[in-house]
Design a protein around this motif. Structure first.
Motif, PDB file in Angstrom:
ATOM      1  N   PHE A  99     -92.013 -58.508 105.029  1.00 20.75           N
ATOM      2  CA  PHE A  99     -90.813 -57.729 105.357  1.00 20.75           C
ATOM      3  C   PHE A  99     -89.699 -58.031 104.355  1.00 20.75           C
ATOM      4  CE2 PHE A  99     -86.708 -57.728 107.663  1.00 20.75           C
ATOM      5  CZ  PHE A  99     -86.609 -56.376 107.899  1.00 20.75           C
ATOM      6  N   THR A 102     -90.530 -56.416 101.042  1.00 14.31           N
ATOM      7  CA  THR A 102     -90.330 -54.962 101.079  1.00 14.31           C
ATOM      8  C   THR A 102     -88.852 -54.604 101.024  1.00 14.31           C
ATOM      9  OG1 THR A 102     -92.203 -54.970 102.592  1.00 14.31           O
ATOM     10  CG2 THR A 102     -91.040 -52.879 102.352  1.00 14.31           C
ATOM     11  N   GLU A 103     -88.041 -55.330 101.784  1.00 13.64           N
ATOM     12  CA  GLU A 103     -86.615 -54.996 101.880  1.00 13.64           C
ATOM     13  C   GLU A 103     -85.773 -55.739 100.838  1.00 13.64           C
ATOM     14  OE1 GLU A 103     -85.398 -52.734 103.891  1.00 13.64           O
ATOM     15  OE2 GLU A 103     -87.184 -52.348 105.093  1.00 13.64           O
ATOM     16  N   ARG A 168     -92.157 -57.297 113.984  1.00 12.22           N
ATOM     17  CA  ARG A 168     -91.558 -56.667 112.808  1.00 12.22           C
ATOM     18  C   ARG A 168     -90.437 -55.698 113.191  1.00 12.22           C
ATOM     19  NH1 ARG A 168     -93.450 -55.602 107.351  1.00 12.22           N
ATOM     20  NH2 ARG A 168     -92.075 -54.020 106.523  1.00 12.22           N
ATOM     21  N   GLU A 169     -90.617 -55.020 114.330  1.00 14.23           N
ATOM     22  CA  GLU A 169     -89.611 -54.057 114.766  1.00 14.23           C
ATOM     23  C   GLU A 169     -88.267 -54.750 115.013  1.00 14.23           C
ATOM     24  OE1 GLU A 169     -91.103 -51.766 117.990  1.00 14.23           O
ATOM     25  OE2 GLU A 169     -89.705 -50.113 117.634  1.00 14.23           O
ATOM     26  N   GLU A 172     -86.796 -55.357 111.694  1.00 18.27           N
ATOM     27  CA  GLU A 172     -86.305 -54.098 111.111  1.00 18.27           C
ATOM     28  C   GLU A 172     -84.978 -53.681 111.738  1.00 18.27           C
ATOM     29  OE1 GLU A 172     -89.635 -51.504 111.615  1.00 18.27           O
ATOM     30  OE2 GLU A 172     -90.525 -52.067 109.700  1.00 18.27           O
ATOM     31  N   SER A 173     -84.820 -54.004 113.030  1.00 19.34           N
ATOM     32  CA  SER A 173     -83.577 -53.616 113.711  1.00 19.34           C
ATOM     33  C   SER A 173     -82.360 -54.260 113.028  1.00 19.34           C
ATOM     34  CB  SER A 173     -83.631 -54.016 115.184  1.00 19.34           C
ATOM     35  OG  SER A 173     -83.423 -55.417 115.324  1.00 19.34           O
ATOM     36  N   ILE A 175     -82.038 -54.752 109.774  1.00 21.00           N
ATOM     37  CA  ILE A 175     -81.724 -53.922 108.598  1.00 21.00           C
ATOM     38  C   ILE A 175     -81.034 -52.629 109.046  1.00 21.00           C
ATOM     39  CG2 ILE A 175     -82.779 -52.557 106.721  1.00 21.00           C
ATOM     40  CD1 ILE A 175     -82.765 -55.493 106.107  1.00 21.00           C
TER      41      ILE A 175
END
Lengths: 210, 178
Positions: A99, A102-103, A168-169, A172-173, A175
């Motif tokens: 993660f 990727t980000e 992962r969600e 992601e929250s 970001i």
């Protein structure tokens, strides 16, 4: 006989089409009902929008790493609090690594306790020892009580989002919080509701703007 | 052309316009707002224009549904669909994609998109068999085929509408609440 079989065939096709429509509508209903998930903010320690504490922490490579404070332009720092005894941490660590790649996040792992166990953990998951902080100062500064915990810090050294993360969600929250400026799922849902109300009201009001 | 195709086309046209008509009548005030949002006529004409479209759609349902003057019904339906497609295209070119299309399909509201214009043009294509020669007498099996095909295509049309609406809702959320 042919007419009956033809009729039956159409009936079956018709029922299938009805089922398909019902499914499509159900997807819409589910979409409306399911709320997005996010990192569970604990309401302690530096809150989103506040400056992150500046700490000089020691790493497993016996170097000093600066946590918090201003970063280089466009950089986001992700503090990921883990422990070798925490099974969820071990499950989530590979995900957190990909993660962060990727980000394009500056991932820093933070642990507290036996150095040998942490070193084993870092070796097992291929983590750079100089990016793995060991010690209780960082955890205390961010009031971390449960693991795995994550804190996202902006280039200005401000806490963007923080909370318990299990998948992962949730990561992601954080970001999403950075991109939207909304710090929690509750704030996001409230904002979405306000937007929808404004949206449905606009249809009736907009005729004024010819 | 096989008369069952013409029958299927008629049934589809009737059902599509009947559901759209029901939605517009039920939410007339909302419909007036949607017509105004297209910004193709002065504010003053929004209500009469909304009423006119409802009247013309009712006429389509009557002509198509009764089967008395199906060719006139088909011509009117095709004209209306072309007008709607043009109105949508104009607003798409203006960049006003956030407005409701006013399609009144069940479920979520649909924002303007190229897919909706294409959908209208496809409907024109599907309704065009009804413009053909006057109906010949149908055998029983042709009735079964025509009714079956018309109803199934209508259900699929509704399903695709639902999926399109869902897609636009997802896109809006992904663009974020900012």
């Amino acid at each position: 006989m042919v007419v009956v079989s033809q009729g039956l065939l159409w009936l079956i096709v018709l029922l299938q089409a009805v089922a398909l429509l019902a499914l499509a509508r159900q997807v819409g209903v589910l979409h409306e009902r399911i709320a997005p998930v996010g990192a569970l903010a604990m309401g302690r320690g530096p809150q989103p929008g506040e400056a992150a504490p500046k700490i000089e922490a020691r790493t497993l490579a016996n170097t000093v790493l600066h946590v918090g404070g201003k970063l280089s332009a466009g950089t986001l720092q992700l503090l990921f609090f883990v422990a070798p005894t925490c099974p969820v941490c071990k499950n989530l660590l590979p995900t957190a690594k990909t993660f962060a790649e990727t980000e394009a996040l500056d991932l820093i792992l933070v642990g507290d306790g036996d150095m040998a166990e942490h070193r084993n953990m870092a070796t097992r998951f291929g983590v750079d020892l100089s990016r793995f902080v060991i010690g209780s100062e960082v955890g205390r500064a961010f009031h971390v009580g449960k693991l795995p915990y994550a804190v996202l810090i902006s280039e200005l050294g401000v806490v963007v989002a923080q909370g318990l993360v299990n998948n992962r969600e949730h990561l992601e929250s954080m970001i999403v919080a950075h991109e939207t400026g909304l710090h929690s799922v509750q704030e996001y849902l409230e904002h979405r509701r306000t937007l929808r109300e404004a949206d449905s009201g606009r249809d009736r009001q907009e005729p004024k703007h010819f | 052309m096989d008369p069952s195709i013409e029958l299927a086309s008629r049934i589809l046209g009737t059902l599509v316009f009947a559901t759209a008509l029901a939605g517009k009548v039920r939410g007339f005030d909302e419909w007036v707002g949607i017509v105004a949002n297209y910004r193709l006529a002065p504010d003053l004409f929004a209500r009469p224009l909304a009423g006119l479209i409802i009247t013309l759609e009712a006429l389509v349902v009557l002509l198509f549904g009764s089967g008395l003057v199906p060719r006139a019904g088909a011509a009117l339906a095709i004209c209306l669909l072309c007008v709607f497609a043009t109105a949508m295209t104009i607003n798409l070119l203006r960049g006003r994609t956030e407005i409701d299309c006013g399609c009144f399909q069940p479920g979520l509201r649909q924002r303007l998109s190229v897919a909706l214009v294409v959908r209208n043009l496809l409907l024109v294509l599907v309704l065009s068999p009804s413009l053909g020669a006057a109906s010949q007498s149908l055998s029983f099996i042709q009735w079964v085929d025509g009714i079956g095909a018309g109803m199934v295509i209508f259900l699929l049309y509704q399903t695709f509408g639902q999926i399109l609406a869902l897609r636009s809702a997802v896109v809006v959320e992904h663009k974020g609440p900012a």
